[in-house]
Design an enzyme around this catalytic site. Structure first.
Site, PDB file in Angstrom:
ATOM      1  N   TYR A 242      -6.766  -7.177  13.226  1.00 31.03           N
ATOM      2  CA  TYR A 242      -6.249  -8.476  13.527  1.00 31.03           C
ATOM      3  C   TYR A 242      -6.505  -9.061  14.913  1.00 31.03           C
ATOM      4  O   TYR A 242      -6.379 -10.104  15.400  1.00 31.03           O
ATOM      5  CB  TYR A 242      -4.632  -8.556  13.370  1.00 31.03           C
ATOM      6  CG  TYR A 242      -4.340  -8.610  12.128  1.00 31.03           C
ATOM      7  CD1 TYR A 242      -4.751  -8.676  10.983  1.00 31.03           C
ATOM      8  CD2 TYR A 242      -2.744  -8.468  11.862  1.00 31.03           C
ATOM      9  CE1 TYR A 242      -4.391  -8.733   9.669  1.00 31.03           C
ATOM     10  CE2 TYR A 242      -2.071  -8.417  10.608  1.00 31.03           C
ATOM     11  CZ  TYR A 242      -2.870  -8.434   9.492  1.00 31.03           C
ATOM     12  OH  TYR A 242      -2.146  -8.343   8.099  1.00 31.03           O
TER      13      TYR A 242
ATOM     14  N   GLU B 121      -8.481  -5.165   5.086  1.00 30.20           N
ATOM     15  CA  GLU B 121      -8.258  -6.286   6.208  1.00 30.20           C
ATOM     16  C   GLU B 121      -8.886  -5.898   7.312  1.00 30.20           C
ATOM     17  O   GLU B 121      -8.841  -4.619   7.816  1.00 30.20           O
ATOM     18  CB  GLU B 121      -6.708  -6.538   6.473  1.00 30.20           C
ATOM     19  CG  GLU B 121      -5.952  -7.036   5.430  1.00 30.20           C
ATOM     20  CD  GLU B 121      -4.640  -7.786   5.909  1.00 30.20           C
ATOM     21  OE1 GLU B 121      -4.001  -6.761   6.767  1.00 30.20           O
ATOM     22  OE2 GLU B 121      -4.048  -8.353   5.362  1.00 30.20           O
TER      23      GLU B 121
ATOM     24  N   ALA C 261      -2.645   0.743  12.393  1.00 28.85           N
ATOM     25  CA  ALA C 261      -1.836  -0.121  12.181  1.00 28.85           C
ATOM     26  C   ALA C 261      -1.798  -1.436  12.784  1.00 28.85           C
ATOM     27  O   ALA C 261      -2.560  -1.459  14.196  1.00 28.85           O
ATOM     28  CB  ALA C 261      -0.453   0.739  12.929  1.00 28.85           C
TER      29      ALA C 261
ATOM     30  N   GLU D 153      -8.330  -0.468   6.401  1.00 30.10           N
ATOM     31  CA  GLU D 153      -7.699  -1.711   6.996  1.00 30.10           C
ATOM     32  C   GLU D 153      -7.669  -1.602   8.419  1.00 30.10           C
ATOM     33  O   GLU D 153      -7.150  -0.417   8.963  1.00 30.10           O
ATOM     34  CB  GLU D 153      -6.404  -1.995   6.571  1.00 30.10           C
ATOM     35  CG  GLU D 153      -6.145  -2.449   5.203  1.00 30.10           C
ATOM     36  CD  GLU D 153      -4.898  -3.104   4.549  1.00 30.10           C
ATOM     37  OE1 GLU D 153      -4.924  -4.292   4.048  1.00 30.10           O
ATOM     38  OE2 GLU D 153      -3.782  -2.503   4.885  1.00 30.10           O
ATOM     39  N   HIS D 154      -8.139  -2.586   9.198  1.00 32.64           N
ATOM     40  CA  HIS D 154      -7.987  -3.068  10.508  1.00 32.64           C
ATOM     41  C   HIS D 154      -8.512  -1.900  11.434  1.00 32.64           C
ATOM     42  O   HIS D 154      -8.691  -1.908  12.722  1.00 32.64           O
ATOM     43  CB  HIS D 154      -6.430  -2.819  10.980  1.00 32.64           C
ATOM     44  CG  HIS D 154      -5.572  -3.784  10.133  1.00 32.64           C
ATOM     45  ND1 HIS D 154      -5.757  -4.970   9.968  1.00 32.64           N
ATOM     46  CD2 HIS D 154      -4.592  -3.382   9.274  1.00 32.64           C
ATOM     47  CE1 HIS D 154      -4.837  -5.580   9.121  1.00 32.64           C
ATOM     48  NE2 HIS D 154      -3.963  -4.466   8.633  1.00 32.64           N
TER      49      HIS D 154
ATOM     50  N   GLN E 135       0.906  -1.199   0.015  1.00 30.31           N
ATOM     51  CA  GLN E 135      -0.053  -0.075  -0.033  1.00 30.31           C
ATOM     52  C   GLN E 135       0.832   1.347  -0.280  1.00 30.31           C
ATOM     53  O   GLN E 135       1.880   1.321   0.241  1.00 30.31           O
ATOM     54  CB  GLN E 135      -0.860  -0.106   1.354  1.00 30.31           C
ATOM     55  CG  GLN E 135      -2.113  -1.172   1.087  1.00 30.31           C
ATOM     56  CD  GLN E 135      -1.564  -2.474   1.672  1.00 30.31           C
ATOM     57  OE1 GLN E 135      -0.365  -2.907   1.782  1.00 30.31           O
ATOM     58  NE2 GLN E 135      -2.270  -3.325   2.375  1.00 30.31           N
TER      59      GLN E 135
ATOM     60  N   GLN F  99      -1.486  -9.941  -4.530  1.00 29.59           N
ATOM     61  CA  GLN F  99      -2.617 -10.429  -4.044  1.00 29.59           C
ATOM     62  C   GLN F  99      -3.893  -9.633  -4.807  1.00 29.59           C
ATOM     63  O   GLN F  99      -4.795 -10.178  -4.633  1.00 29.59           O
ATOM     64  CB  GLN F  99      -2.559 -10.647  -2.487  1.00 29.59           C
ATOM     65  CG  GLN F  99      -1.908 -11.367  -1.951  1.00 29.59           C
ATOM     66  CD  GLN F  99      -1.296 -11.327  -0.542  1.00 29.59           C
ATOM     67  OE1 GLN F  99      -1.433 -10.081  -0.022  1.00 29.59           O
ATOM     68  NE2 GLN F  99      -1.027 -12.412   0.243  1.00 29.59           N
TER      69      GLN F  99
ATOM     70  N   TRP G 100      -5.220   3.376   7.285  1.00 35.59           N
ATOM     71  CA  TRP G 100      -4.728   2.304   8.083  1.00 35.59           C
ATOM     72  C   TRP G 100      -4.643   2.296   9.386  1.00 35.59           C
ATOM     73  O   TRP G 100      -3.966   3.559  10.036  1.00 35.59           O
ATOM     74  CB  TRP G 100      -3.287   1.871   7.410  1.00 35.59           C
ATOM     75  CG  TRP G 100      -2.668   0.905   7.949  1.00 35.59           C
ATOM     76  CD1 TRP G 100      -3.169  -0.560   7.781  1.00 35.59           C
ATOM     77  CD2 TRP G 100      -1.330   0.733   8.595  1.00 35.59           C
ATOM     78  NE1 TRP G 100      -2.120  -1.256   8.343  1.00 35.59           N
ATOM     79  CE2 TRP G 100      -1.054  -0.539   8.706  1.00 35.59           C
ATOM     80  CE3 TRP G 100      -0.416   1.795   8.760  1.00 35.59           C
ATOM     81  CZ2 TRP G 100       0.289  -1.030   9.433  1.00 35.59           C
ATOM     82  CZ3 TRP G 100       0.873   1.324   9.775  1.00 35.59           C
ATOM     83  CH2 TRP G 100       1.168   0.029   9.769  1.00 35.59           C
TER      84      TRP G 100
END
Length: 730
Positions: free
Chosen positions: A631, A628, A574, A606-607, A301, A342, A572
């Site tokens: 996590y 994503e 992190a 993401e996240h 990214q 990906q 993002w």
């Protein structure tokens, strides 16, 4: 980011409009001329746009009949020419080794493919050429005798190809950058972290500086150092290895104004070939003649390959995994090989060909790309980009003055904005900009904005104790070298009024230690004006919550204005670095869109800990979405949306009646508790004009579950079945 385990003494010739008009029957006019130039008054190199190679007297010979060829630019006098006034808008091109020898069409021929040679200048019409300005220091040359153009036959890339004359056709094979041998001095003060090269500098000096910057930045993922490396128009021999927080860009009006023989590349050697953390860098506005026929841009990214011309093949990985990237407004003459990438977006580009696929490859407004075949292979192709505005960029005009070019809006477009010569748009002199340099305060920046100035933000990390207020229509805020704004004390870093045509580009918004409600707000709440004729646009704008240290922000970006264009954004929270944890770098949502008719290209979010994208406006369009899920939910109970397990990657509000999205991916890797489940990745109302096309969900290594792709359709992605595809909804 996927988890690391996934793997002249001559007279100046001003080109007046009447001269160009006289040639309209001989050569097609370009759609828009950004500037009118003048030929250099001394010796110059003449670089072909198709090949990136120089007009060269073969063997440095000076005899009558010497072949005039193209050859790798080397700075020798065999490649230096004076363009001497021959009267009536014509010049003769004399070689520096013997200025009595001029460019000559062999045998006074008027035929296509008649070869070009050196011959003693005698005033013949076959030795006189009319230079027609293509803008930005580029010209095509029309022979007075034949009315035909100086041409690189077949747009050959090979050394020793002899030039010919050919019917004028407006192609790059007939376009030449004319660059003074002695570059102008007196560059503006662009701060301590901007490095400017010109062709008069030795290759050793240039390479030494490039190597020193790369050595410092190769592994410097969360450091405070920032660099912009600028190449003035001309030819260079260099190996440009691009590390963290480094932007490498050409200072021409088109990429072909700067020709690099060697490489402009991103590698993953520092991470054993794994490019999943090759973030925060960029290559822009250069042409490259790769030393071995190919180059590499192995990134994930926030690492655009933008406005580039690569005369060869391009690899997008380095043997290990790579995790998403952005190629825009570029031409790759050879093949692009995605390898282990990906997911990837290619927008408004022209490729020789494409090979490779993994989960999600999207092509919008591009040529030479595969047809739609999702999910096997997972290609999503949209023929035209509905509305675009390319990123503003810094360039040097023919007089050596620095300006910022602001491209025009294009609708229903394909291929690059610059392929036929000068792009459409307007230029702003540097005098219209406040040049933000390290040490500048938010008060100083706001004072400049209030006085009607634009901003050129040079590389650095800027702490803000007050919100930057952009209130004037058509304000340009252009960052160089990943210039970074950090809001202190929980403020919003920047707010933009509900006005036309603001361009925000090349900035990283990094959350501060006290939580901000938002990092960037485009339009105040309740904005309702139409900006269809002159939309605000965001280009290479990145947001980070944590990673370099503790950061907090409830929402990173809120778009309240209508008709906004997003042109590559990574938002993002992190997942690695410093200050990372479920209760440390807290962040609910990456993007909230409240405005109508907002269009996003290359949206990476993401996240975040709740719904990652919330879209409340009507008429929205997204072309490529990568996500994503967080996590780190400690357990299922910590990550519940009421009675729904988990939050959506992309949620369209129930009130929305029209929305389109193409090429979307959402991935999970619940490493704190692999039993965590998301009931769906995409949550949308069941309406006929809310349409999602080509979606994929992935459980990375089977670590966690996404039960359904969209609402209750598709899936699951889990330990038994990692990848789930769905072609359309409803």
């Amino acid at each position: 980011m996927h988890p690391p385990s996934r793997r002249r003494g001559a007279t100046a010739l001003a080109l007046v409009a009447a001269t160009a008009a006289a040639l309209l029957t001989a050569a097609p006019a370009h759609a828009a001329r950004a500037q009118t130039g003048a030929l250099p008054t001394g010796f110059a190199t003449v670089i072909n746009a198709a090949s990136g190679k120089c007009l060269d007297a073969k063997g440095a010979a000076t005899a009558n009949g010497t072949v005039v060829q193209q050859y790798a630019c080397n700075g020798t006098t065999a490649q230096q020419w004076s363009l001497t006034d021959a009267g009536n808008g014509y010049v003769h091109l004399d070689n520096r080794n013997d200025t009595s020898e001029a460019l000559d069409v062999t045998d006074v021929s008027t035929a296509d493919n008649a070869p070009i040679q050196l011959w003693s200048y005698g005033g013949g019409a076959n030795q006189q050429w009319q230079p027609v300005d293509d803008g930005g220091g580029a010209f095509h040359f029309v022979n007075r005798n034949s009315g035909k153009c100086l041409d690189d036959p077949g747009a050959s890339l090979a050394d020793s190809t002899g030039f010919v004359q050919y019917a004028c056709n407006g192609t790059a094979a007939q376009r030449f950058q004319v660059v003074p041998v002695t570059q102008s001095t007196g560059d503006p003060d662009l701060g301590p972290n901007v490095v400017v090269f010109d062709p008069s500098m030795s290759s050793a000096t240039i390479q030494g500086k490039l190597d020193a910057i790369f050595k410092q930045q190769e592994t410097n993922q969360f450091g405070a150092q920032r660099y912009a490396v600028l190449f003035k128009p001309g030819a260079y021999s260099a190996d440009v290895n691009v590390g963290f927080y480094t932007q490498v860009l050409g200072l021409g009006l088109t990429p072909d104004a700067v020709s690099v023989n060697g490489a402009v590349h991103a590698e993953a050697d520092w991470f054993q070939g794994n490019a999943t953390q090759n973030f925060w860098r960029g290559a822009e506005n250069l042409s490259v003649n790769p030393a071995n026929g190919g180059d590499r841009w192995a990134v994930s990214q926030a690492a655009p390959y933008r406005r580039m011309h690569l005369r060869g093949n391009l690899a997008l990985d380095d043997g290990g995994w790579s995790s998403g990237g952005y190629l825009a407004d570029s031409k790759v003459d050879g093949q692009v090989n995605s390898g282990s990438q990906q997911q990837w977006l290619t927008r408004n580009s022209q490729l020789g060909s494409w090979t490779g696929s993994n989960w999600n490859m999207v092509f919008v407004g591009s040529q030479g790309v595969p047809a739609t075949s999702f999910p096997n292979p997972p290609y999503t192709t949209v023929a035209q980009s509905p509305v675009t505005r390319e990123k503003p960029f810094l360039y040097v005009d023919g007089a050596g003055n620095y300006q910022v070019f602001v491209p025009s809006v294009r609708t229903n477009s394909t291929a690059t904005s610059w392929g036929n010569g000068s792009p459409a748009g307007s230029s702003l002199p540097l005098s219209r900009f406040y040049v933000v340099k390290p040490g500048a305060t938010a008060a100083q920046i706001n004072a400049a904005l209030a006085a009607g100035q634009n901003l050129l933000v040079t590389p650095g990390v800027y702490h803000l104790d007050q919100t930057l207020q952009v209130t004037r229509p058509d304000t340009v805020v252009l960052g160089l070298g990943l210039a970074t704004f950090v809001p202190d004390n929980g403020i919003t870093a920047m707010s933009v009024a509900d006005v036309d045509g603001v361009d925000i580009a090349g900035l990283l918004f990094d959350a501060g230690t006290t939580s901000s409600k938002t990092l960037l707000e485009v339009g105040p709440a309740g904005s309702s004006a139409s900006h269809a004729a002159d939309p605000t646009s965001l280009h290479d704008v990145y947001f980070r919550v944590g990673g370099a240290g503790v950061g907090k922000a409830a929402t990173s970006l809120v778009v309240n204005s209508g008709n906004v264009i997003g042109d590559h954004m990574w938002i993002w929270r992190a997942d690695h670095g410093s200050g990372v944890g479920w209760t440390s770098n807290t962040a609910d949502t990456g993007l909230v869109v409240n405005g109508n008719d907002v269009t996003m290209y290359g949206l990476f979010v993401e996240h975040f800990q709740k719904d990652q994208v919330v879209w409340n406006g009507n008429g929205g369009r997204t072309y490529f979405f990568q996500n994503e899920m967080p996590y780190d939910p400690p357990d299922q109970s910590a990550w519940m949306d009421g009675s729904t397990r988990g939050y959506a990657a992309y949620k369209v509000a129930d009130s929305v009646t029209s929305h389109q999205a193409y090429g979307l991916g959402s991935y999970c890797y619940f490493n704190a508790d692999p039993s965590v489940t998301a009931d769906r990745a995409f949550a949308v109302p069941d309406r006929p004009d809310v349409r999602f096309t080509d979606m994929v969900t992935v459980s990375l290594g089977g670590t966690g579950t996404i039960s359904h792709v969209i609402n209750t359709k598709g899936g699951p992605s889990n330990a038994s079945s990692n990848v789930a595809d769905l072609v359309s909804y409803p």
